[in-house]
Design an enzyme around this catalytic site. Structure first.
Site, PDB file in Angstrom:
ATOM      1  N   GLU A 128       0.189   1.097   2.593  1.00 15.88           N
ATOM      2  CA  GLU A 128      -1.266   1.274   2.420  1.00 15.88           C
ATOM      3  C   GLU A 128      -1.881   1.940   3.652  1.00 15.88           C
ATOM      4  OE1 GLU A 128      -4.189   1.801   1.005  1.00 15.88           O
ATOM      5  OE2 GLU A 128      -4.416  -0.123  -0.003  1.00 15.88           O
ATOM      6  N   THR A 181     -10.963   6.572   0.925  1.00 14.51           N
ATOM      7  CA  THR A 181     -11.209   5.273   1.563  1.00 14.51           C
ATOM      8  C   THR A 181     -11.525   5.446   3.049  1.00 14.51           C
ATOM      9  OG1 THR A 181      -9.804   4.168  -0.037  1.00 14.51           O
ATOM     10  CG2 THR A 181     -10.169   3.019   2.021  1.00 14.51           C
TER      11      THR A 181
END
Ligand code: HSE
Length: 311
Positions: A128, A181
């Site tokens: 991630e 993000t």
């Protein structure tokens, strides 16, 4: 060759910034893993990404997760990965997380399952981090474990699987604008006023209590976000209009899915969720914004092996 599926996820759930997330039944990514004799991790194919994702294993969430896994084993085994994306990138649906999780689960199974799902935590976090620039687990852990997941802390990782009330459904509407993000995190203030910390903490406690007591009213009253939504909602086209439509349709609550641009509504039944989804779609009708909508119950299985041609 072993193939794993890992579901999309909705992070934050308004009051749980970086600390809450849930898994959807669909969409999700699939990753296939097979041994190679070259002692390296390779991404040999990516489908469904429109050519946008890196084939360099260290820069790819799936590749990075598998490299971290092999490093922990002290293994020089080479692994080829095929990544099949089935959800939009930069959508707030945990796309990068799903690939990291599916890759780690597929590679782990290929290696004879040396790790339990919980022991895969550091590897999926490493995956991630490659995409989002930070090791937050509110997409990877729900995608891996399924259900509604609270990340109580990271040092050490302390993950709590919360109860999923019967009937709980989620609607996710993804408008076709891309928000990365990294960018959505950069616009947030580094500090928050004490009063906002108190509001957010009380709502997070309310949501958790509501999940434990099947209290849909309390769940709905707790679904507020004073940390990120004020800064991120302006980036999402017609956010207020879609919210109004969802709440009019009887959603328990509404908010930004992860870092957006997807929006979610939690509902107390499948019938309600379908009605809410229609109203949310209508709110965007004729506005020149393309979108997809997903109606799903909460996926309580998480990532799983879907094909094993090893035998
Ligand atoms: N908690 C993260 C954020 C989720 O809101 O930035 C995005 O993956």
């Amino acid at each position: 060759m072993i193939t794993a599926f890992a579901p999309a996820s909705v992070a934050n759930l308004n009051c749980g910034f970086d600390s809450l997330g849930l898994a959807l039944e669909q969409p999700g990514d699939k990753v296939s893993a097979i041994f190679n004799n070259d002692h390296i991790v390779r991404i040999v194919q990516i489908t469904g990404d429109g050519g946008k994702l890196p084939l360099d294993a260290a820069a790819n969430t799936g590749g990075a997760a598998v490299m971290a896994l092999l490093k922990a084993l002290g293994s020089k085994q080479g692994i080829d990965l095929q990544v099949h994306k089935n959800m939009p990138l930069g959508s707030g649906l945990g796309s990068s997380a799903a690939s990291a999780v599916a890759a780690a689960v597929a590679a782990n199974a290929l290696l004879g399952s040396p790790f339990s799902k919980k022991q895969l935590f550091p590897f999926v976090l490493a995956g991630e981090a490659v995409a989002s620039g930070s090791e937050h687990g509110d997409n990877v852990f729900p995608s891996l474990l399924g259900g509604i997941v609270l990340i109580r802390g990271y040092e050490p990782t302390d993950v709590v699987q919360l109860p999923v009330p019967q009937g709980l459904h989620i609607v996710v509407l993804h408008p076709n604008v891309e928000i990365l993000t990294k960018d959505a995190r950069n616009i947030l203030p580094k500090q928050i006023p004490m009063k906002d910390g108190i509001i957010q903490g009380a709502n997070l406690a309310g949501l958790v209590a509501g999940l434990y007591t099947n209290d849909f009213g309390l769940i709905g009253r707790s679904l507020h976000d004073v940390f990120a939504e004020p800064y991120r909602a302006p980036l999402i086209p017609y956010f207020d209009k879609v919210r109004q439509a969802a709440m009019y349709g009887g959603a328990l609550g509404f908010g930004i899915s992860g870092s957006g641009p997807s929006m979610f509504a939690l509902c107390d039944s499948q019938i309600r969720a379908k009605q809410v989804a229609e109203l949310m779609q209508k709110a965007l009708h004729g506005k020149g914004i393309a979108f997809e909508t997903y109606v799903s119950k909460i996926n309580t299985t998480g990532a799983e092996i879907v094909a094993n041609d090893k035998a």
